[in-house]
Design a protein around this motif. Structure first.
Motif, PDB file in Angstrom:
ATOM      1  N   GLU A   1      -0.082 -19.853   4.455  1.00  0.00           N
ATOM      2  CA  GLU A   1       1.032 -19.092   3.479  1.00  0.00           C
ATOM      3  C   GLU A   1       1.032 -20.236   3.292  1.00  0.00           C
ATOM      4  O   GLU A   1       1.846 -21.039   2.962  1.00  0.00           O
ATOM      5  N   LEU A   2       2.017 -20.655   4.565  1.00  0.00           N
ATOM      6  CA  LEU A   2       3.307 -21.276   5.050  1.00  0.00           C
ATOM      7  C   LEU A   2       2.666 -22.950   4.423  1.00  0.00           C
ATOM      8  O   LEU A   2       3.608 -23.056   3.790  1.00  0.00           O
ATOM      9  N   ARG A   3       1.629 -23.146   5.203  1.00  0.00           N
ATOM     10  CA  ARG A   3       0.862 -24.575   4.903  1.00  0.00           C
ATOM     11  C   ARG A   3       0.935 -24.662   3.372  1.00  0.00           C
ATOM     12  O   ARG A   3       1.042 -25.900   2.571  1.00  0.00           O
ATOM     13  N   ALA A   4       0.214 -23.739   2.602  1.00  0.00           N
ATOM     14  CA  ALA A   4      -0.238 -23.827   1.534  1.00  0.00           C
ATOM     15  C   ALA A   4       1.514 -23.684   0.172  1.00  0.00           C
ATOM     16  O   ALA A   4       2.073 -24.634  -0.030  1.00  0.00           O
ATOM     17  N   LYS A   5       2.831 -23.202   0.955  1.00  0.00           N
ATOM     18  CA  LYS A   5       3.894 -23.781   0.042  1.00  0.00           C
ATOM     19  C   LYS A   5       4.787 -24.851   0.865  1.00  0.00           C
ATOM     20  O   LYS A   5       4.907 -25.302   0.047  1.00  0.00           O
ATOM     21  N   ALA A   6       4.236 -25.668   1.953  1.00  0.00           N
ATOM     22  CA  ALA A   6       4.677 -26.806   2.019  1.00  0.00           C
ATOM     23  C   ALA A   6       3.926 -28.046   0.821  1.00  0.00           C
ATOM     24  O   ALA A   6       3.858 -28.876   1.457  1.00  0.00           O
TER      25      ALA A   6
ATOM     26  N   GLN B   1       0.708 -28.198   1.240  1.00  0.00           N
ATOM     27  CA  GLN B   1      -1.126 -29.050   2.656  1.00  0.00           C
ATOM     28  C   GLN B   1      -2.149 -27.475   2.269  1.00  0.00           C
ATOM     29  O   GLN B   1      -2.537 -26.770   2.629  1.00  0.00           O
ATOM     30  N   TRP B   2      -2.300 -27.702   0.724  1.00  0.00           N
ATOM     31  CA  TRP B   2      -3.172 -27.050   0.199  1.00  0.00           C
ATOM     32  C   TRP B   2      -4.794 -27.331   1.242  1.00  0.00           C
ATOM     33  O   TRP B   2      -5.529 -26.268   1.802  1.00  0.00           O
ATOM     34  N   SER B   3      -4.718 -28.592   1.471  1.00  0.00           N
ATOM     35  CA  SER B   3      -6.650 -28.971   1.756  1.00  0.00           C
ATOM     36  C   SER B   3      -6.121 -28.741   3.439  1.00  0.00           C
ATOM     37  O   SER B   3      -7.597 -27.525   3.579  1.00  0.00           O
TER      38      SER B   3
ATOM     39  N   GLY C   1      -1.705 -25.808 -10.491  1.00  0.00           N
ATOM     40  CA  GLY C   1      -1.330 -27.854 -11.076  1.00  0.00           C
ATOM     41  C   GLY C   1      -1.331 -28.395  -9.543  1.00  0.00           C
ATOM     42  O   GLY C   1      -0.871 -29.815  -9.636  1.00  0.00           O
ATOM     43  N   ALA C   2      -0.834 -27.412  -8.851  1.00  0.00           N
ATOM     44  CA  ALA C   2      -0.517 -27.704  -7.169  1.00  0.00           C
ATOM     45  C   ALA C   2      -2.115 -29.065  -7.019  1.00  0.00           C
ATOM     46  O   ALA C   2      -1.800 -30.086  -6.165  1.00  0.00           O
ATOM     47  N   ILE C   3      -2.924 -28.259  -7.387  1.00  0.00           N
ATOM     48  CA  ILE C   3      -4.294 -29.692  -6.535  1.00  0.00           C
ATOM     49  C   ILE C   3      -3.558 -30.729  -7.573  1.00  0.00           C
ATOM     50  O   ILE C   3      -4.384 -31.990  -6.436  1.00  0.00           O
ATOM     51  N   SER C   4      -3.454 -30.612  -8.355  1.00  0.00           N
ATOM     52  CA  SER C   4      -3.083 -32.412  -8.846  1.00  0.00           C
ATOM     53  C   SER C   4      -2.199 -34.031  -7.531  1.00  0.00           C
ATOM     54  O   SER C   4      -1.603 -34.641  -8.507  1.00  0.00           O
ATOM     55  N   HIS C   5      -1.384 -32.455  -7.681  1.00  0.00           N
ATOM     56  CA  HIS C   5      -0.281 -32.955  -6.683  1.00  0.00           C
ATOM     57  C   HIS C   5      -0.940 -33.851  -5.253  1.00  0.00           C
ATOM     58  O   HIS C   5      -0.796 -34.665  -4.126  1.00  0.00           O
ATOM     59  N   LEU C   6      -2.513 -33.392  -5.234  1.00  0.00           N
ATOM     60  CA  LEU C   6      -2.763 -33.663  -3.963  1.00  0.00           C
ATOM     61  C   LEU C   6      -3.295 -35.301  -3.354  1.00  0.00           C
ATOM     62  O   LEU C   6      -3.711 -36.473  -2.520  1.00  0.00           O
TER      63      LEU C   6
ATOM     64  N   ALA D   1     -11.272 -30.976  -1.423  1.00  0.00           N
ATOM     65  CA  ALA D   1     -10.425 -29.613  -1.647  1.00  0.00           C
ATOM     66  C   ALA D   1     -11.488 -29.067  -2.004  1.00  0.00           C
ATOM     67  O   ALA D   1     -12.104 -27.646  -2.411  1.00  0.00           O
ATOM     68  N   ILE D   2     -12.123 -29.463  -3.735  1.00  0.00           N
ATOM     69  CA  ILE D   2     -12.965 -28.630  -4.461  1.00  0.00           C
ATOM     70  C   ILE D   2     -14.070 -28.708  -4.011  1.00  0.00           C
ATOM     71  O   ILE D   2     -15.167 -27.951  -3.382  1.00  0.00           O
ATOM     72  N   GLN D   3     -14.785 -29.739  -3.499  1.00  0.00           N
ATOM     73  CA  GLN D   3     -16.125 -29.870  -3.109  1.00  0.00           C
ATOM     74  C   GLN D   3     -16.325 -29.544  -1.303  1.00  0.00           C
ATOM     75  O   GLN D   3     -17.467 -28.770  -0.808  1.00  0.00           O
ATOM     76  N   GLU D   4     -15.073 -29.586  -0.578  1.00  0.00           N
ATOM     77  CA  GLU D   4     -15.486 -28.066   0.781  1.00  0.00           C
ATOM     78  C   GLU D   4     -15.205 -26.803   0.539  1.00  0.00           C
ATOM     79  O   GLU D   4     -15.367 -26.033   1.076  1.00  0.00           O
TER      80      GLU D   4
END
Length: 181
Positions: free
Chosen positions: A76-81, A83-85, A120-125, A133-136
């Motif tokens: 949760e913290l990584r997502a908020k930061a 760091q989605w992957s 839309g956070a994925i677009s910032h990766l 992220a999608i394939q994993e």
């Protein structure tokens, strides 16, 4: 814990800090985790700092309930930061380490993946990280029409990287997973 539940955050923080010095590794490990999470909730540290500190403490106490809660909090913290992957990779790893927590971990994987896509956070990766992220986490792509936005993201990024040879098999697999609709 009762101090924290009663809203006495400063007193709870002081108590947890004192417990970190315990000779009992369980008490010290749990207290250390609680200090990090409480400091985050009190806005003393940001999500990235809290995630970094928590990741260093993952093995301070390996009780399965504590480790499960810690890994969920870390994701949760990584997502908020942003760091989605890392968040999703950590949950994928936790599924292997903590089979007794599989149901909770899978639900959190799904929630974070859906949030990453819908916000839309994925677009910032960045292109490569988006694809990874999608394939994993392709098992999290929703079936039917709900999975179409993910297919669009993947196709756009693969084509933008001029990887049509990679695009076809990856898209074919995801299209098969999403089914008709």
């Amino acid at each position: 814990k009762s101090l924290e539940a009663a809203g006495h955050e400063r007193a709870a923080l002081a108590a947890f800090r004192a417990l970190r010095e315990s000779d009992d590794m369980r008490v010290a490990g749990i207290a250390t985790t609680r200090v990090i999470l409480l400091r985050y909730r009190m806005h003393q540290i940001d999500a990235k700092t809290a995630a970094s500190a928590l990741s260093r403490e993952l093995y301070s106490w390996r009780g399965s309930r504590h480790e499960l809660r810690t890994r969920l909090a870390l994701a949760e913290l990584r997502a908020k930061a942003g760091q989605w992957s890392l968040a999703l990779r950590g949950l994928n790893h936790a599924v292997l380490l903590l089979p007794e927590g599989n149901q909770v971990l899978q639900a959190e994987r799904r929630r974070l993946f859906d949030q990453m896509i819908s916000s839309g956070a994925i677009s910032h990766l960045g292109a490569v990280s988006e694809i990874a992220a999608i394939q994993e986490n392709k098992d999290l792509v929703p079936p039917g029409a709900a999975g179409v936005p993910v297919l669009h993201i993947l196709a756009r990024r693969l084509m933008a990287l001029d990887l049509p040879g990679s695009a076809a098999p990856a898209l074919k697999e995801l299209i098969a997973r999403t089914g008709p609709g």
